[in-house]
Design a protein around this motif. Structure first.
Motif, PDB file in Angstrom:
ATOM      1  N   VAL A  93       6.489   5.736  -1.004  1.00  0.00           N
ATOM      2  CA  VAL A  93       6.964   6.282  -2.363  1.00  0.00           C
ATOM      3  C   VAL A  93       6.631   7.569  -2.488  1.00  0.00           C
ATOM      4  N   SER A  94       5.371   8.025  -1.572  1.00  0.00           N
ATOM      5  CA  SER A  94       4.940   9.290  -1.761  1.00  0.00           C
ATOM      6  C   SER A  94       5.809  10.192  -1.174  1.00  0.00           C
ATOM      7  N   THR A  95       6.533  10.077  -0.137  1.00  0.00           N
ATOM      8  CA  THR A  95       7.571  11.152   0.523  1.00  0.00           C
ATOM      9  C   THR A  95       9.198  10.509   0.176  1.00  0.00           C
ATOM     10  N   LYS A  96       9.262   9.343  -0.469  1.00  0.00           N
ATOM     11  CA  LYS A  96      10.702   8.860  -0.933  1.00  0.00           C
ATOM     12  C   LYS A  96      11.284   8.630   0.401  1.00  0.00           C
ATOM     13  N   SER A  97      10.856   8.152   1.516  1.00  0.00           N
ATOM     14  CA  SER A  97      11.589   7.943   2.510  1.00  0.00           C
ATOM     15  C   SER A  97      11.205   6.499   3.344  1.00  0.00           C
ATOM     16  N   ASN A  98      11.801   6.122   4.186  1.00  0.00           N
ATOM     17  CA  ASN A  98      12.018   4.693   4.942  1.00  0.00           C
ATOM     18  C   ASN A  98      11.437   5.119   6.148  1.00  0.00           C
ATOM     19  N   PHE A  99      10.714   4.688   6.889  1.00  0.00           N
ATOM     20  CA  PHE A  99      10.038   4.620   8.213  1.00  0.00           C
ATOM     21  C   PHE A  99       9.845   3.193   8.933  1.00  0.00           C
ATOM     22  N   ASN A 100       9.546   3.176  10.302  1.00  0.00           N
ATOM     23  CA  ASN A 100       9.386   1.990  10.962  1.00  0.00           C
ATOM     24  C   ASN A 100       7.838   2.171  11.144  1.00  0.00           C
ATOM     25  N   MET A 101       7.305   1.111  10.532  1.00  0.00           N
ATOM     26  CA  MET A 101       5.501   1.099  10.436  1.00  0.00           C
ATOM     27  C   MET A 101       5.134   0.241  11.531  1.00  0.00           C
ATOM     28  N   HIS A 102       4.219   0.638  12.260  1.00  0.00           N
ATOM     29  CA  HIS A 102       3.350  -0.047  13.207  1.00  0.00           C
ATOM     30  C   HIS A 102       2.052  -0.012  12.821  1.00  0.00           C
ATOM     31  N   ALA A 103       1.309  -1.220  13.234  1.00  0.00           N
ATOM     32  CA  ALA A 103      -0.197  -1.409  13.018  1.00  0.00           C
ATOM     33  C   ALA A 103      -0.948  -1.744  14.223  1.00  0.00           C
ATOM     34  N   LEU A 114       0.814  -1.186   0.029  1.00  0.00           N
ATOM     35  CA  LEU A 114       0.113   0.037   0.176  1.00  0.00           C
ATOM     36  C   LEU A 114       0.919   1.325  -0.081  1.00  0.00           C
ATOM     37  N   LEU A 115       1.821   1.218   0.605  1.00  0.00           N
ATOM     38  CA  LEU A 115       2.983   2.209   0.991  1.00  0.00           C
ATOM     39  C   LEU A 115       3.833   2.413  -0.416  1.00  0.00           C
ATOM     40  N   ALA A 116       3.783   1.252  -1.087  1.00  0.00           N
ATOM     41  CA  ALA A 116       4.952   1.275  -2.057  1.00  0.00           C
ATOM     42  C   ALA A 116       4.392   1.605  -3.555  1.00  0.00           C
ATOM     43  N   SER A 117       3.006   1.613  -3.437  1.00  0.00           N
ATOM     44  CA  SER A 117       2.303   1.982  -4.668  1.00  0.00           C
ATOM     45  C   SER A 117       1.816   3.368  -4.697  1.00  0.00           C
ATOM     46  N   PRO A 118       2.211   4.013  -5.873  1.00  0.00           N
ATOM     47  CA  PRO A 118       1.849   5.535  -5.977  1.00  0.00           C
ATOM     48  C   PRO A 118       0.441   5.753  -5.892  1.00  0.00           C
ATOM     49  N   SER A 119      -0.313   4.899  -6.178  1.00  0.00           N
ATOM     50  CA  SER A 119      -1.889   5.114  -6.302  1.00  0.00           C
ATOM     51  C   SER A 119      -2.508   5.045  -4.957  1.00  0.00           C
ATOM     52  N   ALA A 146      -0.166   5.244  -1.784  1.00  0.00           N
ATOM     53  CA  ALA A 146       0.793   5.686  -0.604  1.00  0.00           C
ATOM     54  C   ALA A 146       0.187   6.973  -0.019  1.00  0.00           C
ATOM     55  N   SER A 147      -0.021   7.974  -0.898  1.00  0.00           N
ATOM     56  CA  SER A 147      -0.379   9.318  -0.396  1.00  0.00           C
ATOM     57  C   SER A 147      -1.628   9.273   0.355  1.00  0.00           C
ATOM     58  N   HIS A 148      -2.454   8.220   0.039  1.00  0.00           N
ATOM     59  CA  HIS A 148      -3.910   8.405   0.882  1.00  0.00           C
ATOM     60  C   HIS A 148      -3.759   7.534   2.009  1.00  0.00           C
ATOM     61  N   MET A 149      -2.608   6.965   2.440  1.00  0.00           N
ATOM     62  CA  MET A 149      -2.440   6.434   3.744  1.00  0.00           C
ATOM     63  C   MET A 149      -2.495   7.396   4.997  1.00  0.00           C
ATOM     64  N   ARG A 150      -2.227   8.599   4.601  1.00  0.00           N
ATOM     65  CA  ARG A 150      -2.443   9.894   5.667  1.00  0.00           C
ATOM     66  C   ARG A 150      -3.471  10.391   5.556  1.00  0.00           C
ATOM     67  N   TRP A 151      -4.555  10.119   4.897  1.00  0.00           N
ATOM     68  CA  TRP A 151      -5.789  10.740   4.638  1.00  0.00           C
ATOM     69  C   TRP A 151      -6.463  11.265   5.831  1.00  0.00           C
ATOM     70  N   HIS A 152      -6.500  10.223   6.841  1.00  0.00           N
ATOM     71  CA  HIS A 152      -7.121  10.147   8.154  1.00  0.00           C
ATOM     72  C   HIS A 152      -6.733  11.316   8.991  1.00  0.00           C
ATOM     73  N   ASN A 153      -5.382  11.758   8.732  1.00  0.00           N
ATOM     74  CA  ASN A 153      -4.753  12.724   9.769  1.00  0.00           C
ATOM     75  C   ASN A 153      -4.814  14.082   8.827  1.00  0.00           C
ATOM     76  N   GLU A 154      -4.720  14.103   7.700  1.00  0.00           N
ATOM     77  CA  GLU A 154      -4.727  15.358   6.686  1.00  0.00           C
ATOM     78  C   GLU A 154      -6.145  16.140   6.743  1.00  0.00           C
ATOM     79  N   ASN A 155      -7.295  15.069   6.928  1.00  0.00           N
ATOM     80  CA  ASN A 155      -8.509  15.554   6.485  1.00  0.00           C
ATOM     81  C   ASN A 155      -9.191  15.577   7.940  1.00  0.00           C
TER      82      ASN A 155
END
Length: 651
Positions: free
Chosen positions: A292-302, A161-166, A168-177
């Protein structure tokens, strides 16, 4: 689209302002993806990956054999140009898709659902708990599992989900809206989500951490008339996405399929073991993921926020008993459930008006809900985790033994105070030690019974009786009081039938049956019934009696005299083995009294120590009990009056 038009700005600022190369795993994914999406020929809109996915879908939709797929793919290769880069077999198509990191695991299971052959148990050949055979040998000599489960790992799919450009950017929608207070259009607007963010601020500070929901339900894949078979799929949904995406098919992940033929019930946690391990990894540890949306690596939790299921599945996933008046996990002992007077079933109708605001108009309505009833009670208090854990341990706590002392005549089960002011619970006689339990399990495991038992020559008549009666039951209308007459038919010729009586039993205890030995009279209380005995008897075992009320005796209006009579049109022959009906009831009383006289004390006199916290509770309860005995209810007083009448008659 709306955000682009109105220029809604993102409140997420990456911790690093420079781009990072993908990590090793993400780099391998991009390389495999680039090779798979290469066009079949110059100017073609389709790729090798497109052909592989379409062929796999066709095989799944139409249940085509793998050999037929290989022949079809081979024919396609012969007709196409040699320049076309398409897979040459179905195996290559599966391998191409699996290299993208979205494969599945086939985990062998115990046929009875006891365990999974998973991780350190993967090399076992039989069930480590009960020794069940979990593999069978095919005619070719190959050992194959009797039962297997298909598990689709969730971590690779979350990474995609975070590696796909379609997406990745929507994974932050809950925080940005974020919506204004009082408006809810996404689960992030709920108080549960906000409470989670306040409780775990470290996880909430990274908006790309994923919030999951689990959905489980069972269905029968075959027709209703076929053999029963239960199939339980488990789905996971990421709720970071915007509403029109998170509830669509591409973003609802099938995690595993629990095959039947029976419902897993309490053993569902065995099949969810791989998912639980992945969720623990995502919660306690972390997974390095490339965005891929921010071109960065991070430690993902769920985190698993909630489950979506019906009431039976809720019982399986949570372990909460959903039968009886305490089925509601919110109300619990404060439940206002009631038993229907005529249907004799538990009903929760109008039990949840108490959760409305105190000034709500529905609380004062007397006709819209239960008749002539208003609701003035506040909602039940939410329990803490410590209180819930304490309730789980209350099944055999000292309070239960205090209830034994209060309501039962079992002095051998009362709490005992020994040296050092310690209190102990005596074990009951019907309880087993650990070694005795193991011995019982070994006995049942080694028990072997023959399928057919018969004496003498095998006949067609014996075979018809062994098959059992047919499904058709004939009801006969007769003038019979307290009895329903049924007739069962057995298959085969000659016709075989048996007549049964479905009876309603009077209470055989002293509260429902009285015996006057001097006058040889038996009285039964027709207002008391006994439902613990089998209601069916063979007609030949029934004797005809009639019941006569006491005339002009108001104190005996509920009592009838039992009088034995002879059937009309039939002459009874004296039989030395026949026992008078009047002798049966005293025998019943004698048997019941003998059973009650058996001691409940354990033969080895085993004692279990009680915690100090529970001892203080016991002392407080005993102090309250010394204030005075409780008054007896009306029913007990009436029983005493009935006993005195018996003594008066005997005198």
């Amino acid at each position: 689209m709306v955000n682009d038009v109105f220029g809604v700005q993102s409140r997420f600022e990456p911790k690093q302002n420079f781009e990072q190369p993908p990590n090793e795993e993400a780099m391998g994914f991009y390389q495999e993806l680039e090779e798979a999406i290469h066009p079949l020929w110059v100017g073609s809109q389709h790729s090798k990956l497109f052909v592989a996915v379409r062929m796999i879908n066709i095989k799944s939709d139409w249940t085509i054999a793998e050999v037929a797929m290989d022949s079809t793919i081979k024919l396609m290769g012969e007709l196409a140009s040699p320049e076309f880069d398409i897979p040459t077999s179905y195996y290559q198509e599966n391998r191409l898709v699996s290299e993208l990191g979205v494969s599945y695991d086939r985990i062998h299971c115990c046929p009875n659902g006891c365990m999974l052959f998973y991780k350190q148990d993967a090399d076992l050949n039989e069930c480590k708990l009960y020794g069940h055979a979990c593999y069978r040998q095919t005619p070719s000599g190959k050992m194959v599992p009797i039962k297997a489960m298909h598990y689709l790992p969730v971590i690779p799919r979350l990474k995609r989900l975070l590696a796909s450009p379609s997406s990745a950017s929507h994974m932050r929608w809950h925080n940005e809206n974020r919506r204004t207070p009082g408006v809810m259009c996404h689960p992030s607007d709920r108080e549960a989500w906000k409470h989670f963010d306040r409780t775990y601020p470290n996880l909430a500070s990274e908006p790309r951490n994923i919030h999951l929901g689990l959905c489980a339900d069972g269905f029968t894949p075959y027709s209703v008339s076929a053999a029963p078979y239960s199939c339980w799929p488990i789905f996971l949904t990421p709720y970071n996405l915007l509403p029109e995406m998170c509830m669509t098919s591409p973003y609802i992940f099938l995690n595993c399929v629990i095959l039947g033929p029976r419902t897993p019930k309490v053993l569902i946690d065995v099949y969810l073991q791989p998912l639980i391990d992945e969720l623990k990894q995502l919660w306690c540890e972390c997974v390095v993921t490339y965005d891929v949306s921010t071109k960065s690596n991070f430690n993902m939790h769920a985190s698993l926020m909630w489950t979506i299921n019906d009431f039976p599945a809720y019982e399986m996933l949570s372990g909460w008993m959903t039968a009886g008046k305490l089925a509601c996990s919110y109300c619990m002992e404060n439940s206002k459930a009631f038993t229907l007077k005529h249907g004799h079933k538990n009903s929760w109708f109008d039990c949840h008006r108490q959760f409305l605001p105190m000034d709500h108009e529905f609380r004062k309505m007397k006709q819209a809900f239960r008749k002539n009833k208003t609701e003035n009670d506040p909602p039940s208090r939410a329990l803490s985790g410590e209180e819930i854990w304490g309730r789980a341990r209350q099944k055999h706590n000292p309070k239960a033994r205090l209830d034994f002392k209060e309501y039962c005549r079992c002095p051998e089960l009362n709490l005992q105070e020994l040296v050092n002011n310690k209190v102990f619970k005596p074990k009951a006689s019907f309880s087993f030690t650990l070694e005795e339990k193991r011995e019982i399990c070994r006995l049942v495991k080694n028990l072997r019974m023959r399928r057919v038992y018969h004496t003498g020559e095998h006949t067609q008549f014996v075979e018809d009786i062994a098959l059992g009666p047919g499904s058709e039951v004939k009801t006969m209308k007769m003038y019979i009081v307290n009895v329903t007459r049924l007739q069962l038919m057995y298959p085969g010729y000659p016709k075989k039938k048996i007549t049964l009586f479905r009876c309603k039993w009077f209470d055989p205890s002293q509260r429902g049956t009285r015996v006057n030995r001097q006058q040889n009279i038996i009285d039964v209380k027709h207002t008391r019934q006994y439902n613990r005995c089998d209601p069916f008897i063979i007609a030949q075992n029934a004797k005809q009696v009639y019941y006569a009320p006491y005339p002009l005796r108001r104190d005996k209006a509920d009592w009838w005299v039992v009088i034995k009579t002879k059937p009309v049109g039939r002459i009874e022959v004296d039989n030395a083995l026949d026992v008078a009906y009047q002798n049966d009831v005293p025998f019943v009383h004698q048997t019941m009294d003998t059973e009650l006289e058996n001691s409940l004390e354990h033969p080895q006199n085993i004692l279990e120590e009680v915690d100090e916290d529970d001892v203080t509770i016991i002392e407080n309860v005993e102090e309250e009990s010394t204030d005075g005995p409780e008054t007896s209810n009306g029913e007990e007083s009436s029983d005493e009056n009935e006993t005195s009448e018996d003594e008066w008659e005997n005198d």
